[in-house]
Design an enzyme around this catalytic site. Structure first.
Site, mmCIF file in Angstrom:
data_model
loop_
_atom_site.group_PDB
_atom_site.id
_atom_site.type_symbol
_atom_site.label_atom_id
_atom_site.label_comp_id
_atom_site.label_asym_id
_atom_site.label_seq_id
_atom_site.Cartn_x
_atom_site.Cartn_y
_atom_site.Cartn_z
ATOM 1 N N TRP A 2 48.900 38.639 47.927
ATOM 2 C CA TRP A 2 48.325 39.503 48.970
ATOM 3 C C TRP A 2 48.382 38.785 50.317
ATOM 4 C CZ3 TRP A 2 43.829 38.623 45.359
ATOM 5 C CH2 TRP A 2 42.989 37.593 45.779
ATOM 6 N N GLY A 30 47.195 37.273 53.925
ATOM 7 C CA GLY A 30 45.959 36.667 54.409
ATOM 8 C C GLY A 30 45.302 35.819 53.335
ATOM 9 N N GLY A 44 52.135 23.317 40.637
ATOM 10 C CA GLY A 44 50.888 23.265 39.902
ATOM 11 C C GLY A 44 49.878 22.289 40.485
ATOM 12 N N SER A 77 41.533 42.339 50.425
ATOM 13 C CA SER A 77 40.979 43.276 51.400
ATOM 14 C C SER A 77 39.689 43.929 50.886
ATOM 15 C CB SER A 77 42.012 44.337 51.772
ATOM 16 O OG SER A 77 42.459 44.977 50.612
ATOM 17 N N THR A 107 46.760 19.388 44.455
ATOM 18 C CA THR A 107 47.496 20.640 44.244
ATOM 19 C C THR A 107 48.914 20.432 44.760
ATOM 20 O OG1 THR A 107 46.832 21.644 46.353
ATOM 21 C CG2 THR A 107 45.407 22.054 44.443
ATOM 22 N N LYS A 138 37.977 28.431 55.732
ATOM 23 C CA LYS A 138 38.080 27.891 54.373
ATOM 24 C C LYS A 138 36.796 28.062 53.573
ATOM 25 C CE LYS A 138 41.570 24.469 55.599
ATOM 26 N NZ LYS A 138 42.693 25.073 54.860
ATOM 27 N N ASP A 166 42.585 27.698 48.897
ATOM 28 C CA ASP A 166 41.186 28.144 48.888
ATOM 29 C C ASP A 166 40.865 28.901 47.600
ATOM 30 O OD1 ASP A 166 40.736 27.032 51.378
ATOM 31 O OD2 ASP A 166 41.150 28.890 52.462
ATOM 32 N N GLU A 190 35.921 22.005 57.747
ATOM 33 C CA GLU A 190 35.944 22.799 58.981
ATOM 34 C C GLU A 190 34.585 22.828 59.688
ATOM 35 O OE1 GLU A 190 39.785 25.718 58.620
ATOM 36 O OE2 GLU A 190 37.891 26.556 57.925
HETATM 37 P P1 ADP Z 1 47.524 24.531 50.025
HETATM 38 O O1 ADP Z 1 47.569 26.033 50.063
HETATM 39 O O2 ADP Z 1 46.166 23.973 50.268
HETATM 40 O O3 ADP Z 1 48.603 23.832 50.798
HETATM 41 P P2 ADP Z 1 49.077 24.255 47.562
HETATM 42 O O4 ADP Z 1 50.270 24.706 48.329
HETATM 43 O O5 ADP Z 1 49.167 22.988 46.792
HETATM 44 O O6 ADP Z 1 47.779 24.143 48.486
HETATM 45 O O7 ADP Z 1 48.676 25.452 46.578
HETATM 46 C C1 ADP Z 1 47.465 25.445 45.853
HETATM 47 C C2 ADP Z 1 47.690 26.022 44.468
HETATM 48 O O8 ADP Z 1 48.165 27.357 44.600
HETATM 49 C C3 ADP Z 1 48.737 25.295 43.651
HETATM 50 O O9 ADP Z 1 48.159 24.230 42.916
HETATM 51 C C4 ADP Z 1 49.248 26.405 42.726
HETATM 52 O O10 ADP Z 1 48.410 26.528 41.591
HETATM 53 C C5 ADP Z 1 49.109 27.658 43.585
HETATM 54 N N1 ADP Z 1 50.372 28.003 44.260
HETATM 55 C C6 ADP Z 1 50.777 27.673 45.510
HETATM 56 N N2 ADP Z 1 51.993 28.150 45.791
HETATM 57 C C7 ADP Z 1 52.401 28.818 44.683
HETATM 58 C C8 ADP Z 1 53.573 29.548 44.313
HETATM 59 N N3 ADP Z 1 54.609 29.686 45.160
HETATM 60 N N4 ADP Z 1 53.623 30.088 43.071
HETATM 61 C C9 ADP Z 1 52.580 29.979 42.219
HETATM 62 N N5 ADP Z 1 51.452 29.306 42.500
HETATM 63 C C10 ADP Z 1 51.350 28.730 43.710
#
Ligand code: ADP
Length: 273
Positions: free
Chosen positions: A265, A267, A208, A271, A203, A40, A232, A139
């Site tokens: 992308w 991972g 959003g 890249s 998040t 992270k 991240d 971490e």
């Molecule tokens: P984590 O990856 O830590 O579990 P989240 O799943 O809440 O966190 O995602 C973090 C941010 O990534 C969200 O606030 C959003 O802005 C964006 N995001 C995550 N998944 C999507 C998705 N399927 N479509 C668009 N944006 C996404």
């Protein structure tokens, strides 16, 4: 314009796809091994650098080929790696990841050199200035994270603390962060632990993010390739924009846009720089 200083982990992710997860004692044949850069801390440092911040990283890798490659990689993103130490006594951190056909992951993290980061590595945090942002995740050992937050705050820098993976952090440290960043799952664990920090950004995946009275939608993504590292990308970009002096809502919109790009992308990091 402030700097972003990331104190955090550097891991190499070894990923194998499997039809289903093995049962205890069982051996399965999986797909070809994919090796990717993760952790992270470094993921967030890369995201901040891509958002045009001046970034430096504090952490440790092992005295091995992967550690050397990782340092070169971060330097290629223009990240200052002077304080990424090469630890002679343990290997570079590693995550063994199995991805099943249903998309569910199981992950074993071997912290290696990340577990050797100590408060002695944090001296430069005493020389920060107002406008700098110190970006932290969980971490590394909690003692190190807490000490980093206290030093950064004492120097007048802004502390951004991503409570991932969730662990209980002391109330006084949580109150130093602006913001504490959690996903929905971590938010639940934080509430269950009775913690209620003054500044919390949640998040919400495809819904959003919200921070106090500000909510921003997620950007639309046509094809979701891999959501690993979306959080991240969000954290690193947010820190970069706050260091650039942007207001909360503008910083969140930029963070959501970067996170949406990252789900396109595989991972946790792009890249190429
Ligand atoms: P984590 O990856 O830590 O579990 P989240 O799943 O809440 O966190 O995602 C973090 C941010 O990534 C969200 O606030 C959003 O802005 C964006 N995001 C995550 N998944 C999507 C998705 N399927 N479509 C668009 N944006 C996404």
């Amino acid at each position: 314009m402030g700097k972003v200083i990331v104190v955090g982990s550097l891991n190499v992710d070894s990923i194998v796809t499997v039809e289903r997860h093995p049962r205890p004692g069982e051996t399965l044949i999986g797909g070809d091994l994919q090796t990717m850069f993760g952790g992270k801390g470094a993921n967030q440092a890369v995201a901040a650098a891509m958002a045009a911040a001046q970034v430096s990283m504090i952490g440790r890798v092992g005295d091995d080929a992967m550690g050397e490659q990782y340092i070169a990689r971060l330097a290629a993103f223009d990240i200052d790696v002077d304080e990424v130490r090469v630890d002679p006594s343990s290997p570079t951190g590693h995550a063994a990841i199995a991805v099943a056909a249903d998309g569910e992951n199981t992950i074993i993290v071997s912290p290696g050199a990340n577990g050797r980061v100590s408060v002695d590595d944090l001296g430069s945090l005493d020389d920060l200035s107002e406008g700098d942002v110190v970006l932290l995740q969980l971490e590394l050992s909690i003692d190190v994270v807490e000490d980093a937050a206290r030093r950064a705050a004492a120097a007048g820098a802004r502390v951004v603390l991503n409570l991932a993976p969730y662990a209980d952090v002391s109330e006084d440290v949580l109150s130093l962060a602006d913001p504490v960043i959690v996903n929905e799952h971590e938010a639940q664990l934080m509430r269950a632990a009775g913690r209620d920090p003054r500044s919390v950004l949640i998040t919400l995946g495809a819904d959003g993010a919200s921070w106090g009275d500000i909510s921003v939608p997620a950007d639309r993504v046509d094809e979701v390739v891999d959501t690993t590292g979306a959080g991240d990308s969000f954290c690193g970009t947010l820190a970069a924009r706050l260091a650039a002096g942007e207001h909360r809502e503008a910083a969140m919109r930029a963070a959501a846009a970067a996170a949406a790009v990252s789900v396109g992308w595989p991972g946790a990091q792009p890249s190429e720089p």
